[in-house]
Write an enzyme that holds these catalytic residues in place. Sequence first.
Site, PDB file in Angstrom:
ATOM      1  N   LYS A  22      25.953  47.198  30.809  1.00  0.00           N
ATOM      2  CA  LYS A  22      25.230  46.269  31.687  1.00  0.00           C
ATOM      3  C   LYS A  22      25.825  46.309  33.107  1.00  0.00           C
ATOM      4  O   LYS A  22      25.114  46.389  34.096  1.00  0.00           O
ATOM      5  CB  LYS A  22      25.353  44.869  31.114  1.00  0.00           C
ATOM      6  CG  LYS A  22      25.071  43.730  32.064  1.00  0.00           C
ATOM      7  CD  LYS A  22      25.123  42.371  31.379  1.00  0.00           C
ATOM      8  CE  LYS A  22      26.496  41.762  31.347  1.00  0.00           C
ATOM      9  NZ  LYS A  22      26.946  41.089  32.561  1.00  0.00           N
ATOM     10  N   ASN A  23      27.166  46.275  33.180  1.00  0.00           N
ATOM     11  CA  ASN A  23      27.803  46.118  34.493  1.00  0.00           C
ATOM     12  C   ASN A  23      27.926  47.417  35.279  1.00  0.00           C
ATOM     13  O   ASN A  23      28.399  47.402  36.416  1.00  0.00           O
ATOM     14  CB  ASN A  23      29.165  45.434  34.334  1.00  0.00           C
ATOM     15  CG  ASN A  23      28.988  43.996  33.867  1.00  0.00           C
ATOM     16  OD1 ASN A  23      27.886  43.445  33.927  1.00  0.00           O
ATOM     17  ND2 ASN A  23      30.062  43.404  33.371  1.00  0.00           N
ATOM     18  N   CYS A 116      27.153  33.785  34.770  1.00  0.00           N
ATOM     19  CA  CYS A 116      27.948  32.906  33.898  1.00  0.00           C
ATOM     20  C   CYS A 116      28.755  31.897  34.715  1.00  0.00           C
ATOM     21  O   CYS A 116      29.350  32.232  35.734  1.00  0.00           O
ATOM     22  CB  CYS A 116      28.925  33.735  33.066  1.00  0.00           C
ATOM     23  SG  CYS A 116      28.107  34.612  31.747  1.00  0.00           S
ATOM     24  N   ARG A 121      33.266  31.674  41.785  1.00  0.00           N
ATOM     25  CA  ARG A 121      32.720  33.010  42.064  1.00  0.00           C
ATOM     26  C   ARG A 121      32.227  33.138  43.517  1.00  0.00           C
ATOM     27  O   ARG A 121      31.064  33.395  43.777  1.00  0.00           O
ATOM     28  CB  ARG A 121      31.613  33.362  41.074  1.00  0.00           C
ATOM     29  CG  ARG A 121      32.119  33.272  39.629  1.00  0.00           C
ATOM     30  CD  ARG A 121      31.130  33.734  38.625  1.00  0.00           C
ATOM     31  NE  ARG A 121      31.143  35.207  38.499  1.00  0.00           N
ATOM     32  CZ  ARG A 121      30.451  35.855  37.567  1.00  0.00           C
ATOM     33  NH1 ARG A 121      29.663  35.180  36.765  1.00  0.00           N
ATOM     34  NH2 ARG A 121      30.514  37.168  37.464  1.00  0.00           N
ATOM     35  N   ASP A 124      33.071  35.710  49.480  1.00  0.00           N
ATOM     36  CA  ASP A 124      33.664  35.863  50.818  1.00  0.00           C
ATOM     37  C   ASP A 124      34.129  37.291  51.093  1.00  0.00           C
ATOM     38  O   ASP A 124      34.016  37.787  52.221  1.00  0.00           O
ATOM     39  CB  ASP A 124      34.834  34.889  50.984  1.00  0.00           C
ATOM     40  CG  ASP A 124      35.880  35.052  49.888  1.00  0.00           C
ATOM     41  OD1 ASP A 124      35.489  35.114  48.702  1.00  0.00           O
ATOM     42  OD2 ASP A 124      37.074  35.158  50.190  1.00  0.00           O
ATOM     43  N   ASP A 305      36.619  40.067  30.406  1.00  0.00           N
ATOM     44  CA  ASP A 305      35.379  39.961  29.623  1.00  0.00           C
ATOM     45  C   ASP A 305      35.615  40.089  28.120  1.00  0.00           C
ATOM     46  O   ASP A 305      34.687  39.926  27.338  1.00  0.00           O
ATOM     47  CB  ASP A 305      34.369  41.029  30.051  1.00  0.00           C
ATOM     48  CG  ASP A 305      33.846  40.778  31.447  1.00  0.00           C
ATOM     49  OD1 ASP A 305      33.177  41.655  32.006  1.00  0.00           O
ATOM     50  OD2 ASP A 305      34.127  39.688  31.981  1.00  0.00           O
ATOM     51  N   ARG A 397      21.968  37.999  26.773  1.00  0.00           N
ATOM     52  CA  ARG A 397      22.045  38.540  28.135  1.00  0.00           C
ATOM     53  C   ARG A 397      22.849  39.833  28.175  1.00  0.00           C
ATOM     54  O   ARG A 397      22.648  40.678  29.037  1.00  0.00           O
ATOM     55  CB  ARG A 397      22.706  37.515  29.078  1.00  0.00           C
ATOM     56  CG  ARG A 397      21.850  36.325  29.412  1.00  0.00           C
ATOM     57  CD  ARG A 397      22.538  35.444  30.439  1.00  0.00           C
ATOM     58  NE  ARG A 397      23.031  36.266  31.528  1.00  0.00           N
ATOM     59  CZ  ARG A 397      24.072  35.931  32.310  1.00  0.00           C
ATOM     60  NH1 ARG A 397      24.705  34.815  32.085  1.00  0.00           N
ATOM     61  NH2 ARG A 397      24.460  36.720  33.283  1.00  0.00           N
TER      62      ARG A 397
HETATM   63  C1  EPZ Z   1      32.071  41.537  37.576  1.00  0.00           C
HETATM   64  O1  EPZ Z   1      31.868  40.263  38.151  1.00  0.00           O
HETATM   65  C2  EPZ Z   1      31.386  41.481  36.218  1.00  0.00           C
HETATM   66  N1  EPZ Z   1      29.964  41.193  36.393  1.00  0.00           N
HETATM   67  C3  EPZ Z   1      32.026  40.391  35.354  1.00  0.00           C
HETATM   68  O2  EPZ Z   1      31.433  40.484  34.052  1.00  0.00           O
HETATM   69  C4  EPZ Z   1      33.521  40.689  35.217  1.00  0.00           C
HETATM   70  O3  EPZ Z   1      34.116  39.624  34.503  1.00  0.00           O
HETATM   71  C5  EPZ Z   1      34.157  40.783  36.614  1.00  0.00           C
HETATM   72  O4  EPZ Z   1      33.473  41.795  37.385  1.00  0.00           O
HETATM   73  C6  EPZ Z   1      35.638  41.132  36.558  1.00  0.00           C
HETATM   74  O5  EPZ Z   1      35.809  42.308  35.856  1.00  0.00           O
HETATM   75  C7  EPZ Z   1      29.138  42.176  36.788  1.00  0.00           C
HETATM   76  O6  EPZ Z   1      29.549  43.305  37.015  1.00  0.00           O
HETATM   77  C8  EPZ Z   1      27.681  41.805  36.931  1.00  0.00           C
HETATM   78  P1  EPZ Z   1      34.874  40.024  40.800  1.00  0.00           P
HETATM   79  P2  EPZ Z   1      32.224  40.002  39.713  1.00  0.00           P
HETATM   80  O7  EPZ Z   1      34.192  40.055  42.107  1.00  0.00           O
HETATM   81  O8  EPZ Z   1      31.886  41.192  40.506  1.00  0.00           O
HETATM   82  C9  EPZ Z   1      37.079  36.466  42.990  1.00  0.00           C
HETATM   83  C10 EPZ Z   1      30.321  39.707  32.137  1.00  0.00           C
HETATM   84  O9  EPZ Z   1      30.697  38.928  31.236  1.00  0.00           O
HETATM   85  N2  EPZ Z   1      36.278  36.838  44.155  1.00  0.00           N
HETATM   86  O10 EPZ Z   1      35.782  41.128  40.414  1.00  0.00           O
HETATM   87  O11 EPZ Z   1      31.635  38.684  40.074  1.00  0.00           O
HETATM   88  C11 EPZ Z   1      36.218  35.792  41.920  1.00  0.00           C
HETATM   89  O12 EPZ Z   1      36.100  34.413  42.188  1.00  0.00           O
HETATM   90  C12 EPZ Z   1      30.626  39.376  33.586  1.00  0.00           C
HETATM   91  O13 EPZ Z   1      29.702  40.791  31.933  1.00  0.00           O
HETATM   92  C13 EPZ Z   1      36.522  36.201  45.366  1.00  0.00           C
HETATM   93  O14 EPZ Z   1      37.394  35.355  45.469  1.00  0.00           O
HETATM   94  O15 EPZ Z   1      33.811  39.862  39.618  1.00  0.00           O
HETATM   95  C14 EPZ Z   1      36.984  36.040  40.670  1.00  0.00           C
HETATM   96  O16 EPZ Z   1      37.992  35.063  40.538  1.00  0.00           O
HETATM   97  C15 EPZ Z   1      31.320  38.041  33.747  1.00  0.00           C
HETATM   98  N3  EPZ Z   1      35.753  36.537  46.431  1.00  0.00           N
HETATM   99  C16 EPZ Z   1      37.630  37.401  40.906  1.00  0.00           C
HETATM  100  O17 EPZ Z   1      37.571  37.624  42.325  1.00  0.00           O
HETATM  101  C17 EPZ Z   1      34.772  37.496  46.357  1.00  0.00           C
HETATM  102  O18 EPZ Z   1      34.116  37.774  47.383  1.00  0.00           O
HETATM  103  C18 EPZ Z   1      36.926  38.547  40.205  1.00  0.00           C
HETATM  104  O19 EPZ Z   1      35.626  38.612  40.691  1.00  0.00           O
HETATM  105  C19 EPZ Z   1      34.543  38.127  45.117  1.00  0.00           C
HETATM  106  C20 EPZ Z   1      35.314  37.786  44.020  1.00  0.00           C
END
Ligand code: EPZ
Length: 419
Positions: A22-23, A116, A121, A124, A305, A397
Site C-alpha cells: 500500500k505504502n 490513521c 502528523r 511542516d 507499523d 484499508r
Molecule cells: C508513512 O506515514 C506511512 N504511511 C505510515 O504507515 C508509516 O507508519 C510512516 O510512514 C512511518 O514509517 C504511508 O506511507 C501512507 P512520516 P508518514 O512522515 O509519511 C513526523 C500505515 O499503517 N513528521 O515518516 O505520515 C510525524 O508526525 C501507516 O500503513 C513531522 O513532524 O510518516 C511522525 O511523528 C501509518 N513533520 C514522524 O515524523 C512532517 O512534515 C513519521 O512521520 C512529517 C512527519
Amino acid sequence: MEYFEVHGGIPLKGDVNVSGAKNAAFPILSAALLIKGKMRFYNLPKILDILSFLEVLKDLGVDVQEEKDYFIIDTSKDISLKISSKEYYNLRGTQTLLGALVGRNGEANLPSLGGCNIGTRPIDLHIKGIKSLGVDIGWEGGYLRAKVKDTLKGNLVYLDFPSVGATENLIIAATLASGETVIENAAKEPEIKDLARFLNLAGANIEMNGSGVIKINGVKNLHPVDYKIIPDRIESSTYLIAGIMTKGDIVLKNCNPWDFESVIMKLREAGAEITANGNEVRGEYKEKLHSVNIKTLPFPGFPTDVQPQMMALLSTAQGTGVIIETIFENRFRAAEELIKMGANIRIEGNTSVITGVKKLEGGNVTAPDLRGGAALLIASLSSEGKSKIFEPFHIDRGYENIIKKIIGLGGVIERRNIA
Ligand code: EPZ
C-alpha cells in the site's frame, strides 16, 4: 453495524500470498502524474485505501481501467488543479499529490489530510522542503496552496526527521525541477527505493544508496512505463506474527524478506523458527514464546507499523516486554482493547510494559486504526473462544482479501452485520 466474528484457538497453517505494498503504491501512483501516457501497474493491492486513491486520481482527470492482474492508468489528459473527491479525506497517502501536482501543473490546492489517528502528523517538513524548491506554499482557508514562483529549482534540503512522506514528496517534486536536489537525512524505507526505481525506469535521474542522502538531477520529461509494486512488508510481518501467536506454521509467498529483517530477527529472539528462502518466509511455532523488547525506529529499525501486532504477541509471551514507540505519539490505542481480552499492559507516555498472561479471552473489541485493528485480529485468532471486532473497515484499508487469506490458513472468521 459491521464486525468480524472470529473463533480463536486454531493454529494457522499453510501458504499465504503477500499482496503489493500500500505504502509504495501511493507515492508511485502520485508520481505517475509526472508522466503523460498509459501505464500498467501490477501488484496494486485492491484495498480500500488504494481503491479510494484511484477515485481521487479519476476525479483529477486520470483514466483508470481495472484488468484482472493489473490496472491501466492513463494520465494523458489535463490534470485538474482542484481536489473535490470525498475519498481524499479518508487518506494520508494522498500527501504525495503535493509533489506530483507541483511537478505536473506547477501548483496544488490540497485539503487537509486524513489517515490513521495515531498522532498529530504535521507536514511542516513537506512544506519547508517544497518551499526550498522555489514554491510559494502555505495554508489558506483550510487548503494547502502551493504555486511555483518562476521555475521549480533543485536545492539542498535537510530533513529534521527522516519523514517517509516528506522524502517522497521531495523526490517527486524534484524529478522535473531544473538542476540538482540533494535530500539529507532522507527516509530509507523500501517503499522509497521502489518510488525511485519506478521514476528512474521512466527516465528520471535519482541516486539512492541507502546512506540517507538522495540525489535527484532534474530531467526535462519522463516516458510511460509499466511497473510492478513491491510486496507489502507490513502485511508480511502481520501474517508471520499471526502464524506464530496462534502456534501455527505458515509460509509467506511472494514477499521480500530483506524488507522486514528487523521483524524476523525479533520473532527469532522471541523463540519462533523463521526461515527465509528467496521470496518465501516460513514461520513456525516451536515453543512457548518469551518476551522481547521493541523500540520503533525509522528503517532499517523496527517498523512502527508492526508495533501493535508485536504488542499482541507479547501479551501471551513468557515474561515482561517493553515497547518504546518513537515515531508516533498516539500509537498504543490497541492496548485498551487488548486489556479487555485479558492482557496485562501498562502505558507510560511512549513506553508500554506488557506482562505476558497465560492466554487471552475472546471478547468484543473495536479496531482503533489500521494496525491496531490488525493487532486485535491476531489476538482474537490466538485467544480461546469467540471475538467480535467492530469497525473492521480500519483493517480493510490495508489488508487485501483478509477474510479469504485467514480462512485459507485454517482460521475461522466471518464478516457479519448487526442489523
Ligand atoms: C508513512 O506515514 C506511512 N504511511 C505510515 O504507515 C508509516 O507508519 C510512516 O510512514 C512511518 O514509517 C504511508 O506511507 C501512507 P512520516 P508518514 O512522515 O509519511 C513526523 C500505515 O499503517 N513528521 O515518516 O505520515 C510525524 O508526525 C501507516 O500503513 C513531522 O513532524 O510518516 C511522525 O511523528 C501509518 N513533520 C514522524 O515524523 C512532517 O512534515 C513519521 O512521520 C512529517 C512527519
